[in-house]
Design a protein around this motif. Structure first.
Motif, mmCIF file in Angstrom:
data_model
loop_
_atom_site.group_PDB
_atom_site.id
_atom_site.type_symbol
_atom_site.label_atom_id
_atom_site.label_comp_id
_atom_site.label_asym_id
_atom_site.label_seq_id
_atom_site.Cartn_x
_atom_site.Cartn_y
_atom_site.Cartn_z
ATOM 1 N N THR A 1 0.723 -1.302 0.214
ATOM 2 C CA THR A 1 0.015 0.046 -0.079
ATOM 3 C C THR A 1 0.823 1.258 -0.039
ATOM 4 O O THR A 1 2.115 1.301 0.298
ATOM 5 N N LEU A 2 0.146 2.055 -0.616
ATOM 6 C CA LEU A 2 0.738 3.602 -0.667
ATOM 7 C C LEU A 2 -0.318 4.661 0.357
ATOM 8 O O LEU A 2 -1.474 4.476 -0.238
ATOM 9 N N TYR A 3 0.299 5.373 1.265
ATOM 10 C CA TYR A 3 -0.624 6.203 2.025
ATOM 11 C C TYR A 3 -0.263 7.473 2.046
ATOM 12 O O TYR A 3 0.872 7.873 2.068
ATOM 13 N N HIS A 4 -1.422 8.215 1.951
ATOM 14 C CA HIS A 4 -1.060 10.074 2.369
ATOM 15 C C HIS A 4 -1.738 9.911 3.584
ATOM 16 O O HIS A 4 -3.044 9.681 3.708
ATOM 17 N N HIS A 5 -0.868 10.349 4.663
ATOM 18 C CA HIS A 5 -1.289 10.583 6.010
ATOM 19 C C HIS A 5 -1.683 12.084 6.323
ATOM 20 O O HIS A 5 -0.993 12.939 5.656
ATOM 21 N N VAL A 6 -2.809 12.505 7.086
ATOM 22 C CA VAL A 6 -2.959 13.670 7.442
ATOM 23 C C VAL A 6 -2.703 13.553 8.897
ATOM 24 O O VAL A 6 -3.052 12.755 9.643
ATOM 25 N N PHE A 7 -2.063 14.837 9.421
ATOM 26 C CA PHE A 7 -1.492 14.622 10.763
ATOM 27 C C PHE A 7 -2.810 14.612 11.829
ATOM 28 O O PHE A 7 -2.526 14.074 12.912
ATOM 29 N N LYS A 8 -3.889 15.145 11.369
ATOM 30 C CA LYS A 8 -5.072 15.301 12.353
ATOM 31 C C LYS A 8 -5.658 14.042 12.526
ATOM 32 O O LYS A 8 -6.542 14.047 13.311
ATOM 33 N N ASP A 9 -5.448 12.987 11.817
ATOM 34 C CA ASP A 9 -5.994 11.603 12.122
ATOM 35 C C ASP A 9 -4.864 10.616 12.843
ATOM 36 O O ASP A 9 -5.323 9.632 13.128
ATOM 37 N N ALA A 10 -3.856 11.188 13.132
ATOM 38 C CA ALA A 10 -2.928 10.498 14.341
ATOM 39 C C ALA A 10 -3.671 10.336 15.503
ATOM 40 O O ALA A 10 -4.218 11.089 16.155
ATOM 41 N N THR A 11 -3.266 9.200 16.286
ATOM 42 C CA THR A 11 -3.376 9.133 17.449
ATOM 43 C C THR A 11 -2.414 9.626 18.400
ATOM 44 O O THR A 11 -1.233 9.774 17.903
ATOM 45 N N ARG A 12 -2.596 9.808 19.569
ATOM 46 C CA ARG A 12 -1.635 10.542 20.421
ATOM 47 C C ARG A 12 -1.279 9.568 21.627
ATOM 48 O O ARG A 12 -2.097 9.572 22.616
ATOM 49 N N PRO A 13 -0.555 8.726 21.653
ATOM 50 C CA PRO A 13 -0.118 7.708 22.733
ATOM 51 C C PRO A 13 0.203 8.493 23.936
ATOM 52 O O PRO A 13 -0.296 7.893 24.855
ATOM 53 N N ALA A 14 0.611 9.657 23.800
ATOM 54 C CA ALA A 14 1.099 10.389 25.218
ATOM 55 C C ALA A 14 -0.086 10.631 25.894
ATOM 56 O O ALA A 14 -0.189 10.764 27.263
ATOM 57 N N SER A 15 -1.311 10.845 25.410
ATOM 58 C CA SER A 15 -2.467 11.029 25.936
ATOM 59 C C SER A 15 -3.294 9.965 26.656
ATOM 60 O O SER A 15 -4.097 10.115 27.620
ATOM 61 N N LYS A 16 -2.844 8.791 26.330
ATOM 62 C CA LYS A 16 -3.508 7.471 26.613
ATOM 63 C C LYS A 16 -2.485 6.936 27.799
ATOM 64 O O LYS A 16 -2.762 5.720 28.263
ATOM 65 N N ALA A 17 -1.221 7.473 27.866
ATOM 66 C CA ALA A 17 -0.336 6.735 28.921
ATOM 67 C C ALA A 17 -0.833 6.826 30.361
ATOM 68 O O ALA A 17 -1.540 7.716 30.640
ATOM 69 N N ASN A 18 -0.622 5.849 31.051
ATOM 70 C CA ASN A 18 -0.934 5.794 32.389
ATOM 71 C C ASN A 18 -0.106 6.639 33.292
ATOM 72 O O ASN A 18 1.132 6.728 33.443
ATOM 73 N N PRO A 19 -0.874 7.771 33.771
ATOM 74 C CA PRO A 19 0.107 8.873 34.392
ATOM 75 C C PRO A 19 0.605 8.228 36.093
ATOM 76 O O PRO A 19 1.160 8.875 36.616
ATOM 77 N N GLN A 20 -0.014 7.090 36.301
ATOM 78 C CA GLN A 20 0.513 6.449 37.692
ATOM 79 C C GLN A 20 1.384 5.387 37.638
ATOM 80 O O GLN A 20 1.562 4.511 36.585
ATOM 81 N N GLY A 21 2.410 5.392 38.447
ATOM 82 C CA GLY A 21 3.579 4.418 38.581
ATOM 83 C C GLY A 21 4.010 4.232 39.848
ATOM 84 O O GLY A 21 3.937 5.135 40.707
ATOM 85 N N ILE A 22 4.630 3.165 39.959
ATOM 86 C CA ILE A 22 5.325 2.689 41.430
ATOM 87 C C ILE A 22 6.854 2.280 41.117
ATOM 88 O O ILE A 22 6.879 1.347 39.894
ATOM 89 N N ALA A 23 7.606 2.382 41.801
ATOM 90 C CA ALA A 23 8.995 1.829 41.695
ATOM 91 C C ALA A 23 9.546 1.762 43.011
ATOM 92 O O ALA A 23 9.293 2.289 44.126
#
Length: 755
Positions: free
Chosen positions: A303-325
């Motif tokens: 396949t050959l794709y032409h991508h538009v940036f507004k259709d992108a997903t934002r992984p940072a917005s879905k990242a879990n803001p909680q963590g333990i170490a």
């Protein structure tokens, strides 16, 4: 063509793509496809198919394609047979092939046109050379030798017209001057694995490199090379491209596993800024359309794709803001989101409310709160190491206890407390001693611990015969007996001890026998008893010396009304000749053995609950066969041993860990040193593990990965190699080479370490 994402499917996968200078056309090239498409508002339109003609040979099988940045009708491809092919779109014939350069001996990986000189073309090949072609004279005018196995990418510098950079499979980066082909002017090691791609930043002197080691590194080459940013990906990176008009954004696609095209903000090295997931197989190329909002990509899914940036997903917005170490010291760190309802400052509240939208390209720092909890560890690493190295874990149990007590005391961990640490509460609560009635004339209704708690042992302890007499001075032997270590009883609870010897240690485990006394305990009733080995209960006369002669003798015991004339076997009356009665033992109970098993179980579990797994595991091992009597689950014992071995590994106490494994009685623990003893090398050609032999690959049947760098013969025995440049050979040859040299014998320039 800027409003939506558009896709077109081809008859075969493309290996690369390139845009013309005004970004209106795109060319895709692969083994079975070579086409040019026009980019319309809502679709792709095929404008030219370059894979035509009678002789469809390997010159049409392309690894890479480049479009001339000045002359819009000139194309160049890197063929898999080692040829560099130039194509002229203005030719009137059906075939657009202009010229074929056959100067390379192996596959050509990359071609690149000069930024300002339209007739200069440079190529990088698997044969380790780079060639500069002049399209006017139609020949290679200059050859650059990298002294590496292969060159994977070459790029002209947009800021210095005579400079280009080359990256190789040994992880090296070289900068060359077109006017000086004899030697590079800058060289450094950028990655621990092969570098597959590089790209110059259009605005600064940054160079981005992508490698098999799953990292993208950004180097500042203005002076001495320095790595300013490192991006960590989940797979090897095959292609990278800086995003236009965004200084900190770069796009990447993986070589294997990952089918997404990720756009990274280099200031956030672990989570992509945006992700495009339209492809169903690994992407093979990416090119921006001159603006930051759209780009094109090809993939192995044809396949050959032409991508538009507004259709992108934002992984940072879905990242879990909680963590333990958890760190090795036992401290716990916990991160969580900021609670708007919680008390906060006005500045923090403003940052929370003013969140960036999903379509905003500005970098937004994530806000969170981190809490740190410090836990007091019972053993410091210093004392842990001292105990681990000094503990004796096999042999006689008494010797083990005495030895380990000294080690623990020196390390600041007391396992064997002295008598001064034993209080009356410890005696009452732990041993649950019952009162032994002794008719000694002492007022038992009002016992005084402060006055009566004194050790009584041997035959030289003196007491007053009557109250109100002169004080007697204690003998030297009595003074020594005050150091007796063991349970301390008040005078009215003390058992009479007739032996002169003092026990060797504080606790007995049944390995030695006392000469004249056996101290027995019972687990059910809690009584403590003394049983003499002989039946002689007569006290020596000097045990109670008289201060004056007694004129009026007391009547015999038979004259007392409360005295029973019948004396059975369990009652013994002790009379002292010429002395009043001082001690009457009413009953000699039968001796019962004390079982300390439940105390040991509780002690081990108590130490384990305090996270002192070192003591729990060490006592278990030291008990030997006696541990079979403990009512502790095998799974719990295994857990203690594995935790202790893991702690020893953290402090690099490998010899102690091996001793623990050797002394272990649980099969899953004792077999730990028999696992993971085989390391399979990988074939350099197909990257598959070498199972049967280390010099012949079962899949691709090649043995080139096992060639000696000095004698150039296949190594069929022990193979030594450098992890930096991956070159090696026979151990004897490599050893002889590094006795006199420091650099790699292949001439790659790497400073190998050999020991």
């Amino acid at each position: 063509m800027t409003s939506k994402t558009v896709c077109i499917t081809q008859e075969g996968p493309a290996n690369a793509l390139a845009l013309n200078k005004d970004n209106s056309q795109v060319v895709i090239a692969g083994r079975n496809v070579f086409k040019i498409f026009s980019l319309l508002e809502d679709r792709f339109e095929e404008s030219c198919n370059l894979r035509v003609g009678k002789n469809l040979n390997l010159n049409f099988s392309c690894n890479d394609v480049a479009w001339n940045l000045i002359d819009d009708h000139i194309l160049a491809t890197a063929a898999t047979n080692g040829a560099v092919v130039v194509w002229n779109l203005n030719k009137s014939s059906r075939s657009k092939q202009e010229h074929v350069f056959v100067d390379h001996k192996r596959t050509v990986n990359k071609v690149s046109f000069h930024m300002t000189e339209s007739m200069l073309l440079i190529s990088g090949s698997q044969d380790g050379t780079m060639k500069c072609f002049d399209l006017r004279v139609k020949e290679a005018v200059k050859t650059f030798y990298s002294n590496t196995e292969s060159v994977r990418d070459v790029q002209f510098c947009p800021h210095q017209p005579h400079t280009f950079v080359a990256v190789s499979e040994n992880g090296h980066v070289q900068q060359w001057d077109l006017r000086k082909p004899d030697r590079y002017f800058q060289h450094f090691t950028a990655h621990s694995g092969p570098i597959f791609a590089c790209d110059w930043h259009p605005e600064t002197t940054w160079l981005a490199t992508a490698s098999r080691d799953k990292t993208i590194k950004v180097w500042d080459l203005q002076a001495k090379p320095s790595c300013d940013y490192t991006i960590h990906t989940i797979a090897s990176v095959g292609r990278i491209k800086w995003r236009p008009q965004r200084k900190y954004h770069i796009a990447s696609c993986a070589l294997v596993v990952d089918c997404s095209i990720n756009v990274w903000d280099i200031r956030r090295p672990y989570i992509p800024f945006a992700s495009f997931n339209e492809h169903k197989d690994v992407p093979t190329g990416v090119a921006w359309r001159g603006n930051p909002q759209s780009f094109l990509s090809t993939s192995r899914d044809c396949t050959l794709y032409h991508h538009v940036f507004k259709d992108a997903t934002r992984p940072a917005s879905k990242a879990n803001p909680q963590g333990i170490a958890l760190n090795p010291k036992g401290d716990v760190a916990f991160a969580c989101k900021i609670n708007i309802n919680a008390p906060t400052t006005m500045k923090q509240l403003t940052n929370i409310i003013r969140k960036s939208s999903a379509t905003n390209d500005a970098f937004c720092m994530a806000s969170s709160v981190m809490h740190r909890f410090a836990i007091n560890v019972p053993h410091e690493p210093k004392s842990f190491k001292i105990c681990a190295k000094g503990y004796l874990l096999s042999g006689r149990l008494n010797d083990i206890c005495d030895h380990n007590s000294v080690i623990a005391t020196n390390a600041g961990t007391i396992l064997k407390p002295p008598s001064s640490l034993i209080s009356k509460e410890d005696i009452t609560n732990t041993l649950n001693l019952a009162q032994i009635t002794i008719g000694s004339g002492i007022d038992q209704s009002n016992p005084s611990y402060e006055n009566d708690i004194k050790p009584l042992q041997g035959e030289a302890t003196t007491t007053g015969a009557t109250s109100g007499g002169d004080d007697e001075t204690e003998t030297d032997e009595t003074q020594e007996n005050q150091n007796f270590i063991g349970p301390i009883l008040p005078s009215y609870r003390r058992p009479f001890i007739a032996n002169k010897g003092q026990p060797k240690g504080d606790f007995f485990f049944g390995e030695g026998e006392l000469e004249s006394i056996s101290m027995e305990y019972t687990n059910s009733s809690g009584y403590i008893h003394n049983a003499l080995n002989n039946d002689d209960w007569a006290l020596p006369k000097e045990a109670f010396p008289l201060r004056h002669e007694i004129k009026d003798r007391s009547p015999p015991p038979e004259q007392f009304p409360n005295h029973s004339p019948d004396v059975n076997d369990d009652t013994v009356s002790v009379m002292l000749e010429d002395q009043p009665p001082q001690l009457i033992v009413m009953t000699i109970p039968k001796p019962l053995f004390w079982d300390p098993t439940h105390l040991i179980e509780e002690a081990l579990k108590h130490h384990a609950n305090l996270r002192d797994v070192q003591t729990a595991a060490s006592v278990l091992i030291a008990l030997g066969e006696k541990r079979k009597n403990l009512n502790i689950e095998i799974a719990l014992q295994e857990h203690w041993l594995l935790e202790y071995i893991d702690m020893l590994g953290k402090y690099k106490l490998w010899d102690v860990a091996a001793q623990i494994i050797q002394l272990a009685w649980i099969p899953s623990v004792s077999q730990l040193n028999q696992q993971s003893t085989t390391i399979h090398a990988c074939c350099l050609a197909c990257t598959k593990p070498l199972q049967r032999s280390a010099w012949l690959c079962d899949r691709c049947h090649t043995s080139k990965h096992a060639l000696c760098s000095i004698c150039h013969q296949v190594v069929r025995g022990v193979y030594a190699w450098c992890q930096g440049c991956t070159h090696g050979g026979h151990v004897v040859h490599i050893n002889d080479w590094f006795l006199c040299n420091r650099q790699c014998p292949t001439g790659c320039g790497h400073l190998c370490e050999y020991s």
